[in-house]
Design an enzyme around this catalytic site. Structure first.
Site, PDB file in Angstrom:
ATOM      1  N   HIS A   1     -48.772  16.981  43.841  1.00 31.75           N
ATOM      2  CA  HIS A   1     -47.570  16.589  43.100  1.00 31.75           C
ATOM      3  C   HIS A   1     -48.089  16.010  41.788  1.00 31.75           C
ATOM      4  CE1 HIS A   1     -43.419  15.861  42.573  1.00 31.75           C
ATOM      5  NE2 HIS A   1     -43.383  14.586  42.893  1.00 31.75           N
TER       6      HIS A   1
ATOM      7  N   GLU B   1     -44.974  22.470  46.184  1.00 34.18           N
ATOM      8  CA  GLU B   1     -43.570  22.821  46.457  1.00 34.18           C
ATOM      9  C   GLU B   1     -42.717  22.506  45.231  1.00 34.18           C
ATOM     10  OE1 GLU B   1     -41.726  19.891  46.805  1.00 34.18           O
ATOM     11  OE2 GLU B   1     -43.385  18.515  47.153  1.00 34.18           O
TER      12      GLU B   1
END
Length: 421
Positions: free
Chosen positions: A337, A375
């Site tokens: 992330h 993601e």
């Protein structure tokens, strides 16, 4: 053409059209331990030298023969006709008459210098999966170096029982996986540290939170605040990329990392992606929570020591992404992330370098990590392109309560098989 065939062609195109590394020069190349290396592959001169900190540590030249590492065809009728397996020119490595350091004798090459030589060769000849080399008998410790290259996994001999064992076939994939570094010398991309000693033993543990209930391996203790976790020089831009564990400092005092993190999250661009705009105390609490989570590693990314971005490197097994992964994550699989805080460090070239380096770090940190995932929002074309450029593929598309995500994944084997670093 059937739809299935069209899809297969699209997959093949995506895998074969990945841009290769531009880092193919070794001129004032900074090794991870800070030493400066220079090497030149000059077709005019038969002999090329590897210089480290101004001293010649060894020399090499291209021999007038090629070698081919045939594996699966051995023992079949194709063993001697496997023309699809590439042949590469053999390189001979030999000593210099100059003593490179007080620790080495004349005509000796130290283990850390032979690793640096392999680094130079895979930078100069980075498109080659294999580099066949021979160690000159003029090297006093040639048997020691041969044993090091073979036992560490940096190289192998010919697979066929009847083939010559003189050539050592250096593997690009094993080199970038850190073969020949930990336990041999302190020149690798992971600086010497108790945290970088891998692998951590397998001990069962458990996480229970409002959004996660999961059994998983116990994670190693966190690094020291401000500890450098990864360092790599990138010749294509002439700068060194570093990943440093977040330094929050205790009590009410602020820190350079926290001040920078706070400034980044109050910019319009970063807030649009992360939604964490707020006070310094809010961001202190955010980082404190992350640092107290055994499964997340908060990292500041820097170019030549100047902070440029922030990353969270997460174990997936105890993360809220895990239920959305088809078949579930492996025990040591990780996810990323990331944000780039400084506008001057944006751009395709730098982004590909730090993104691939983050994946590289995940695989170096533990050899049991088989996949690295991300993601991003399914409608974020810029980061999706970055993921594709790092040889990731889409495993699935799923919905969080707050966004639709595309689950990207790159397996260890593919990442190191391709020319990405």
């Amino acid at each position: 053409m059937t739809r299935a065939a069209q899809r297969l062609l699209a997959i093949q195109s995506a895998l074969t059209n990945i841009s290769v590394s531009d880092d193919q020069k070794v001129d004032n190349f900074i090794l991870p331990d800070g030493a400066a290396m220079t090497a030149k592959a000059d077709s005019v001169s038969p002999t090329n030298s590897i210089h480290i900190d101004g001293l010649i540590v060894c020399e090499y030249h291209l021999l007038d023969r090629t070698a081919q590492l045939v594996i699966s065809a051995v023992g079949t009728q194709f063993e001697n006709t496997a023309s699809h397996v590439p042949s590469f020119q053999v390189i001979e490595i030999f000593p210099t008459s100059q003593v490179s350091s007080p620790q080495t004798s004349r005509n000796d090459i130290s283990v850390k210098d032979i690793w640096a030589t392999v680094y130079a060769l895979f930078t100069l000849y980075h498109v080659q999966e294999i580099i066949p080399v021979v160690l000159s008998q003029e090297i006093n410790n040639s048997e020691e170096l041969r044993s090091y290259l073979l036992r560490s996994g940096l190289g192998r001999t010919a697979h066929a029982p009847t083939a010559s064992k003189e050539e050592i076939y250096l593997h690009r994939a094993t080199f970038w996986q850190g073969a020949g570094t930990q336990g041999y010398h302190n020149r690798g991309w992971l600086p010497p540290s108790s945290f970088s000693v891998a692998p951590f033993p397998l001990i069962p543990s458990f996480t229970r939170t409002p959004i996660v209930i999961s059994g998983h391996p116990l994670r190693p203790p966190k690094p020291e605040p401000g500890e450098t976790l990864f360092r790599r020089f990138c010749p294509s831009i002439g700068e060194t990329l570093e990943f440093t564990y977040f330094d929050l400092r205790s009590g009410s005092a602020t820190s350079k990392h926290l001040d920078t993190f706070h400034r980044w999250h109050n910019s319009e661009r970063v807030n649009k992606a992360w939604g964490e705009r707020g006070s310094l105390e809010k961001h202190r609490a955010y980082i404190t929570e992350i640092m107290n989570d055994p499964g997340v590693l908060p990292v500041i990314m820097s170019w030549n020591g100047e902070p440029m971005g922030y990353a969270e490197i997460t174990y997936l097994k105890e993360n809220h992404v895990a239920p959305h992964i088809p078949g579930g994550p492996g025990d040591w699989d990780r996810s990323l992330h990331v944000l780039v805080g400084e506008d001057k460090f944006r751009g395709t070239v730098r982004t590909n370098l730090w993104h691939r380096a983050l994946i590289h770090y995940c695989f170096l940190a533990d050899p049991r990590t088989e996949s690295v995932m991300g993601e991003p929002k399914a409608d974020n074309p810029s980061i999706i392109k970055v993921d594709f450029d790092s040889a990731m593929h889409i495993r699935t598309i799923f919905d969080f309560p707050y966004k639709r995500s595309a689950l990207f994944c790159v397996p260890r084997y593919r990442f190191f098989r391709l020319d990405l670093l």
